[in-house]
Design an enzyme around this catalytic site. Structure first.
Site, PDB file in Angstrom:
ATOM      1  N   HIS A   1       0.808  -1.177   0.050  1.00  0.00           N
ATOM      2  CA  HIS A   1       0.124   0.220  -0.030  1.00  0.00           C
ATOM      3  C   HIS A   1       0.783   1.183   0.079  1.00  0.00           C
ATOM      4  CE1 HIS A   1      -2.892  -2.991   1.674  1.00  0.00           C
ATOM      5  NE2 HIS A   1      -3.664  -2.406   1.044  1.00  0.00           N
TER       6      HIS A   1
ATOM      7  N   ASP B   1      -3.757  -6.503  -7.928  1.00  0.00           N
ATOM      8  CA  ASP B   1      -4.159  -5.991  -6.834  1.00  0.00           C
ATOM      9  C   ASP B   1      -4.440  -4.600  -6.994  1.00  0.00           C
ATOM     10  OD1 ASP B   1      -4.509  -5.575  -4.210  1.00  0.00           O
ATOM     11  OD2 ASP B   1      -2.557  -6.414  -3.379  1.00  0.00           O
TER      12      ASP B   1
END
Length: 338
Positions: free
Chosen positions: A185, A255
């Site tokens: 992230h 993702d």
């Protein structure tokens, strides 16, 4: 399947805005994904998922969620119990293999009882990553264990429980996120293990579940395979490892394209994802400017990607006739022995 773009989008809140409705009707995404910001109560979620499917023009459009248990769980009390993380189920497996497998199946079946009435039909579970010493805690307790054979067995039980409940699983994060030394992230991890080490530990759970219909990539550089590009945008990782060595021929989604592990603007990221061989791009945060940039570079599903997407929608089934209260009690009793 009516013509859809090869993208899964999120939205900003508990209802679709006028702009979101118009955008989704124009772009016709293949699917959607929900997060905590979209969750208020079950009737509201069901209304939201129905509206998403109406905008996409397909009543069978997949609606995904990350409902694992532990720290990654979008529905919380009172909508769903706080469930244990994968590591807790794995600890039960360590004491009693059959109890561990039963617990993994039961938890997934309970997820389906919680999610299906809300119109959610895909759970981004099981986590098939195998943590390694020095790996970042972004996986950590989400994993079922540190041995590939345990992760594979528990992952299969979890996937089977979802399917018994009328949902479909997404295996993640192929070809393995457990060694990553950073949170994707926030930044791009580099895994320096040899190909032999990866093939011995990281790949086997994915190989064991290679016939599942959906998988999510990892934004991780594997220096032994491709020293330059993370798996999501590496044709070597996707073509040589995921498709050939692991043998996964299902729908491969990225993702989240908005994670900081990827660089460049959103148009460039999206082009790179498709050029590497992903079937579908995932964009999660609902930011309209980002979504427009992603949509602008996203093709309509065609050829192998369309075949794989059609296999997904054809596989949704009616839940079994399990009694939810009985299964909740059985699960509670099992976890009390952990």
């Amino acid at each position: 399947m009516s013509e859809s773009k090869a993208v899964i989008f999120g939205s900003m809140g508990p209802q679709l805005s006028a702009d979101e409705k118009a955008f989704f009707r124009d772009e016709r995404p293949w699917g959607f994904i929900l997060f905590g910001r979209n969750i208020v109560e079950k009737a509201q979620i069901a209304d939201l998922t129905a509206e998403m499917r109406e905008c996409a023009g397909r009543p069978d459009a997949p609606v995904l969620i990350d409902q694992e248990g532990g720290r990654v769980q979008r529905l919380r009390p009172p909508l769903a119990p706080n469930y244990p993380a994968g590591a807790e189920l794995g600890a039960l497996y360590g004491n009693d293999r059959d109890k561990g497998l039963r617990a993994a199946w039961l938890l997934s079946r309970l997820h389906a009882f919680d999610l299906v009435p809300c119109g959610i039909n895909v759970d981004c579970l099981p986590v098939l990553d195998v943590p390694a010493p020095g790996g970042h805690e972004v996986i950590g307790s989400r994993a079922y264990g540190t041995r590939p054979e345990v992760v594979a067995a528990m992952g299969k039980a979890a996937a089977d429980g979802l399917k018994a409940g009328g949902m479909l699983p997404v295996i993640k994060h192929i070809p393995g996120h457990g060694r990553a030394d950073a949170d994707t992230h926030l930044e791009l991890p580099r895994v320096r293990a040899t190909h032999e080490e990866l093939a011995e530990v990281d790949f086997p759970p994915f190989h064991a579940l290679r016939t599942e219909l959906m998988a999510m990539t990892a934004h991780v550089i594997y220096t032994a395979i491709d020293a330059e590009a993370p798996g999501t945008i590496s044709s070597k990782v996707i073509g040589e490892v995921i498709r050939r060595e692991i043998g996964f021929d299902g729908l491969l989604m990225s993702d989240d394209v908005s994670m900081n592990a990827l660089s460049g603007d959103f148009a460039a990221r999206t082009r790179a994802i498709f050029a590497a061989g992903c079937d579908v791009v995932l964009h999660c945060n609902g930011d309209m400017a980002e979504m427009r940039a992603v949509a602008g570079q996203t093709p309509v599903l065609a050829d192998k990607a369309l075949r794989r997407a059609e296999a997904v929608t054809a596989a949704f089934s009616t839940p079994d006739d399990s009694d939810g209260d009985e299964l909740r009690e059985a699960f509670a009793q099992l976890m009390a022995t952990a």
